[in-house]
Design a protein around this motif. Structure first.
Motif, PDB file in Angstrom:
ATOM      1  N   PRO A 304      -1.704 -15.891   6.553  1.00 17.10           N
ATOM      2  CA  PRO A 304      -3.047 -15.484   6.100  1.00 17.10           C
ATOM      3  C   PRO A 304      -2.956 -14.355   5.078  1.00 17.10           C
ATOM      4  O   PRO A 304      -1.965 -13.622   5.013  1.00 17.10           O
ATOM      5  CB  PRO A 304      -3.732 -15.011   7.393  1.00 17.10           C
ATOM      6  N   VAL A 305      -4.021 -14.192   4.312  1.00 17.23           N
ATOM      7  CA  VAL A 305      -4.034 -13.177   3.253  1.00 17.23           C
ATOM      8  C   VAL A 305      -3.834 -11.780   3.826  1.00 17.23           C
ATOM      9  O   VAL A 305      -3.124 -10.945   3.244  1.00 17.23           O
ATOM     10  CB  VAL A 305      -5.355 -13.251   2.465  1.00 17.23           C
ATOM     11  N   ALA A 306      -4.424 -11.491   4.985  1.00 19.22           N
ATOM     12  CA  ALA A 306      -4.272 -10.159   5.585  1.00 19.22           C
ATOM     13  C   ALA A 306      -2.814  -9.869   5.937  1.00 19.22           C
ATOM     14  O   ALA A 306      -2.311  -8.757   5.707  1.00 19.22           O
ATOM     15  CB  ALA A 306      -5.145 -10.038   6.832  1.00 19.22           C
ATOM     16  N   VAL A 307      -2.128 -10.860   6.489  1.00 20.39           N
ATOM     17  CA  VAL A 307      -0.710 -10.683   6.823  1.00 20.39           C
ATOM     18  C   VAL A 307       0.109 -10.541   5.546  1.00 20.39           C
ATOM     19  O   VAL A 307       1.029  -9.712   5.461  1.00 20.39           O
ATOM     20  CB  VAL A 307      -0.194 -11.876   7.663  1.00 20.39           C
ATOM     21  N   LEU A 308      -0.225 -11.335   4.535  1.00 20.81           N
ATOM     22  CA  LEU A 308       0.468 -11.230   3.246  1.00 20.81           C
ATOM     23  C   LEU A 308       0.291  -9.838   2.650  1.00 20.81           C
ATOM     24  O   LEU A 308       1.230  -9.277   2.071  1.00 20.81           O
ATOM     25  CB  LEU A 308      -0.078 -12.296   2.290  1.00 20.81           C
ATOM     26  N   ALA A 309      -0.892  -9.253   2.811  1.00 23.42           N
ATOM     27  CA  ALA A 309      -1.145  -7.907   2.289  1.00 23.42           C
ATOM     28  C   ALA A 309      -0.238  -6.886   2.970  1.00 23.42           C
ATOM     29  O   ALA A 309       0.339  -6.006   2.307  1.00 23.42           O
ATOM     30  CB  ALA A 309      -2.614  -7.540   2.494  1.00 23.42           C
ATOM     31  N   VAL A 310      -0.090  -6.978   4.295  1.00 21.29           N
ATOM     32  CA  VAL A 310       0.791  -6.050   5.028  1.00 21.29           C
ATOM     33  C   VAL A 310       2.238  -6.230   4.572  1.00 21.29           C
ATOM     34  O   VAL A 310       2.957  -5.251   4.333  1.00 21.29           O
ATOM     35  CB  VAL A 310       0.664  -6.273   6.548  1.00 21.29           C
ATOM     36  N   MET A 311       2.663  -7.475   4.443  1.00 25.89           N
ATOM     37  CA  MET A 311       4.033  -7.748   4.004  1.00 25.89           C
ATOM     38  C   MET A 311       4.294  -7.171   2.619  1.00 25.89           C
ATOM     39  O   MET A 311       5.344  -6.558   2.365  1.00 25.89           O
ATOM     40  CB  MET A 311       4.293  -9.255   4.003  1.00 25.89           C
ATOM     41  N   LEU A 312       3.341  -7.340   1.702  1.00 27.52           N
ATOM     42  CA  LEU A 312       3.517  -6.837   0.342  1.00 27.52           C
ATOM     43  C   LEU A 312       3.508  -5.312   0.303  1.00 27.52           C
ATOM     44  O   LEU A 312       4.201  -4.701  -0.524  1.00 27.52           O
ATOM     45  CB  LEU A 312       2.438  -7.395  -0.576  1.00 27.52           C
ATOM     46  N   ALA A 313       2.736  -4.678   1.182  1.00 25.41           N
ATOM     47  CA  ALA A 313       2.722  -3.214   1.227  1.00 25.41           C
ATOM     48  C   ALA A 313       4.084  -2.675   1.662  1.00 25.41           C
ATOM     49  O   ALA A 313       4.633  -1.756   1.036  1.00 25.41           O
ATOM     50  CB  ALA A 313       1.629  -2.725   2.172  1.00 25.41           C
ATOM     51  N   VAL A 314       4.641  -3.241   2.725  1.00 22.71           N
ATOM     52  CA  VAL A 314       5.958  -2.788   3.186  1.00 22.71           C
ATOM     53  C   VAL A 314       7.024  -3.136   2.159  1.00 22.71           C
ATOM     54  O   VAL A 314       7.942  -2.348   1.891  1.00 22.71           O
ATOM     55  CB  VAL A 314       6.293  -3.411   4.559  1.00 22.71           C
ATOM     56  N   LEU A 315       6.904  -4.316   1.562  1.00 20.54           N
ATOM     57  CA  LEU A 315       7.846  -4.721   0.521  1.00 20.54           C
ATOM     58  C   LEU A 315       7.788  -3.747  -0.663  1.00 20.54           C
ATOM     59  O   LEU A 315       8.830  -3.337  -1.199  1.00 20.54           O
ATOM     60  CB  LEU A 315       7.519  -6.138   0.057  1.00 20.54           C
ATOM     61  N   GLY A 316       6.593  -3.367  -1.079  1.00 19.49           N
ATOM     62  CA  GLY A 316       6.453  -2.421  -2.176  1.00 19.49           C
ATOM     63  C   GLY A 316       7.095  -1.080  -1.862  1.00 19.49           C
ATOM     64  O   GLY A 316       7.727  -0.468  -2.730  1.00 19.49           O
ATOM     65  N   PHE A 317       6.937  -0.607  -0.631  1.00 19.57           N
ATOM     66  CA  PHE A 317       7.566   0.654  -0.232  1.00 19.57           C
ATOM     67  C   PHE A 317       9.082   0.551  -0.346  1.00 19.57           C
ATOM     68  O   PHE A 317       9.744   1.443  -0.893  1.00 19.57           O
ATOM     69  CB  PHE A 317       7.166   1.010   1.200  1.00 19.57           C
ATOM     70  N   CYS A 318       9.648  -0.552   0.123  1.00 22.72           N
ATOM     71  CA  CYS A 318      11.101  -0.735   0.066  1.00 22.72           C
ATOM     72  C   CYS A 318      11.591  -0.861  -1.381  1.00 22.72           C
ATOM     73  O   CYS A 318      12.632  -0.294  -1.748  1.00 22.72           O
ATOM     74  CB  CYS A 318      11.511  -1.964   0.865  1.00 22.72           C
TER      75      CYS A 318
END
Length: 418
Positions: A304-318
Motif C-alpha cells: 500500500p502507498v502508506a507502507v511505501l511511504a514508510v519504506m521510502l523514508a527509511v530508505l532516504g535516511f540510509c
C-alpha cells in the motif's frame, strides 16, 4: 560548520543555498522529463535510454574538468553549470521528439557535473581535515533540499487529466530552468584565493596518473559506494513515476513520496556528526548500505502507498550517508596534488552508474516488469555494504595518506580554516 559566519566567512552557507536551487531544478526536471517522454509515446526502455543519456556527456568530461580544477580556480565552473542546467531544462520543455529530449537531457547532466565538481572542490580545499565529513554532510544538505522541493513542485504542476501531461510536463521543465537561474545569486565571492600565481606554479606539471589515484586504498571503495547510492537515488527518481503509472498512484502522490525520501536524507545529514562519533565511518557506511539494499528491493513489492511511504523514508535516511562520506573517503585517500581529479573520478563512477543502471533498469523492466529494477539496485547496494565489511573504508583522520589537507599549494585554499 567551518567558516560560515562573519564577514567573508559565509561561503559554505551560500554554496548550500546555490546547490539547493541547482539541485532543485534538476530534481524537478528529472521526473518531468520522464512524464513528458511518456506523453510523447516512450515506453520503459525508452525512459531508461533518456535517463542514461543524462549521464553520458559527464562520463567523458569529468576527469578533464577535474584536472583543470586541480591546477586552476574552482568557482568559474559554478555559473557555467547553472547555465547548462537551465538551458537543458528549457530546451527539454520545448522538445517534441524523444531524440531531442535525450540530447537536452545530456546537456542538463553536463551542467550538473560542472557545478558539482566546482562545488565539491571548493568544500574540500576550504575545509580543515577534521571537518570534512561534517562540511561535506552540510554541503549535501543543499542537494537533499533540492530533491525535497523539486519533485513536489513537479508533481504539483504535472497533470495527466484530459491528456494534459505533455503540456504540463513542459511547463514544469520551463519552471525548473527558472529555478536553476536563481542559484547564480548566491555564488558571489564563493572561493578564497591564494597568492596570485603561486598555486599554479606549485602544481604545474604535477599530473598524478589516474592509475595511481585508483590504486590508493579507499578510493575504489568510495567510488563504488557513491555509484551504488546515486544509482539508487537516480532510479527512484526516474522509475517511481513509471511504477506509479502501473499501480495507479497519481503524479502528485509520487512527487510527495520522492520528497519524503529527500526529507529523510536531510534529517540524516543533520545528525551525521553524532552518528559518526558513535559508529565511525566504516560501520556507518556498511550498516546504511545494507539496510538501503533491503529496502530498495522491497519497493518492488506491491505494498500500500502508506507502507511505501514508510519504506521510502527509511530508505532516504540510509541513502543520506553514502554521498558525503564517500567524498571524504576519496579526498583523504587521494594524493595531495590530485584531489579534484579524485573527486572527478568519483563523479565519473557516478555517471557510469547513471548510464549503466538506467539502461539495465530499462532492459530489466521490459522483461520482468517495472518493479524489477529496484531488486537490481538492492543487489548493488548490498555489494557496496560488502566493501565496507571488507575494510575498504578508513576511519576519519586529520590526515590522509598523502599528508594534511588542505594542501597549501592548492588554489582555492582557506588560509584560516579554523
Amino acid at each position: 560548520m567551518t567558516d560560515t559566519t562573519g564577514p567573508g566567512r559565509s561561503w559554505l552557507l551560500r554554496l548550500v543555498i546555490a546547490f539547493a536551487f541547482a539541485q532543485g531544478a534538476v530534481s524537478m526536471a528529472r521526473p518531468a522529463v520522464s512524464y513528458r517522454a511518456l506523453a510523447l509515446g516512450a515506453d520503459a526502455r525508452a525512459i531508461g535510454v533518456i535517463t542514461g543519456v543524462y549521464a553520458l556527456l559527464p562520463l567523458f568530461a569529468a576527469v578533464p574538468l577535474g584536472r583543470r580544477t586541480d591546477h586552476g580556480r574552482c568557482a568559474p565552473l559554478l555559473p557555467l553549470g547553472v547555465a547548462l542546467i537551465a538551458g537543458g531544462c528549457a530546451l527539454s520543455g520545448r522538445a517534441d521528439s524523444l531524440t531531442a529530449m535525450a540530447a537536452w537531457s545530456g546537456v542538463m547532466g553536463l551542467g550538473h557535473l560542472c557545478f558539482v565538481i566546482g562545488a565539491q572542490s571548493i568544500v574540500a580545499r576550504q575545509s580543515a581535515p577534521a571537518e570534512q565529513d561534517r562540511n561535506f554532510g552540510h554541503f549535501t544538505i543543499g542537494a537533499s533540499l533540492g530533491q525535497l522541493i523539486g519533485p513536489i513542485a513537479a508533481g504539483y504542476l504535472i497533470s495527466e487529466r484530459d491528456g494534459a501531461m505533455g503540456r504540463t510536463s513542459s511547463l514544469a521543465l520551463l519552471v525548473a530552468a527558472a529555478v536553476a537561474a536563481v542559484s547564480v545569486g548566491a555564488l558571489w565571492r564563493i572561493e578564497h584565493r591564494a597568492a596570485p600565481g603561486a598555486a599554479r606554479r606549485a602544481t604545474h606539471g604535477n599530473k598524478v596518473p589516474v592509475g595511481r589515484i585508483l590504486r590508493a586504498r579507499g578510493v575504489p571503495a568510495g567510488i563504488f559506494i557513491s555509484l551504488a547510492v546515486l544509482s539508487a537515488t537516480d532510479i527512484l527518481t526516474a522509475y517511481l513515476p513509471v511504477v506509479g503509472e502501473h499501480r495507479g498512484i497519481a503524479p502528485a502522490t509520487v512527487g510527495l513520496l520522492l520528497s519524503l525520501r529527500a526529507a529523510a536524507t536531510v534529517a540524516c545529514r543533520l545528525v551525521m556528526t553524532p552518528m559518526l562519533r558513535v559508529l565511525g565511518r566504516p560501520a556507518l557506511l556498511t550498516t546504511t548500505c545494507l539496510l538501503a539494499g533491503l529496502l530498495c528491493a522491497g519497493v518492488a513489492l506491491p505494498v500500500p502507498v502508506a507502507v511505501l511511504a514508510v519504506m521510502l523514508a527509511v530508505l532516504g535516511f540510509c541513502l543520506g550517508v553514502g554521498q558525503p562520506l564517500s567524498m571524504t573517503t576519496v579526498v583523504q585517500a587521494a594524493p595531495a596534488a590530485a584531489r579534484s581529479t579524485a573527486l572527478a573520478l568519483r563523479l565519473t563512477g557516478n555517471r557510469l552508474g547513471q548510464v549503466a543502471a538506467p539502461a539495465s533498469a530499462g532492459l530489466v523492466a521490459g522483461v520482468a516488469g517495472t518493479a524489477a529494477p529496484f531488486v537490481m539496485l538492492g543487489a548493488l547496494l548490498l555489494a557496496a555494504a560488502g566493501l565496507g565489511i571488507r575494510g575498504g573504508i578508513s576511519r576519519p583522520s586529520a590526515e590522509g595518506p598523502a599528508g594534511p589537507f588542505p594542501d597549501p599549494a592548492q588554489p582555492c585554499l582557506n588560509r584560516n580554516p579554523t
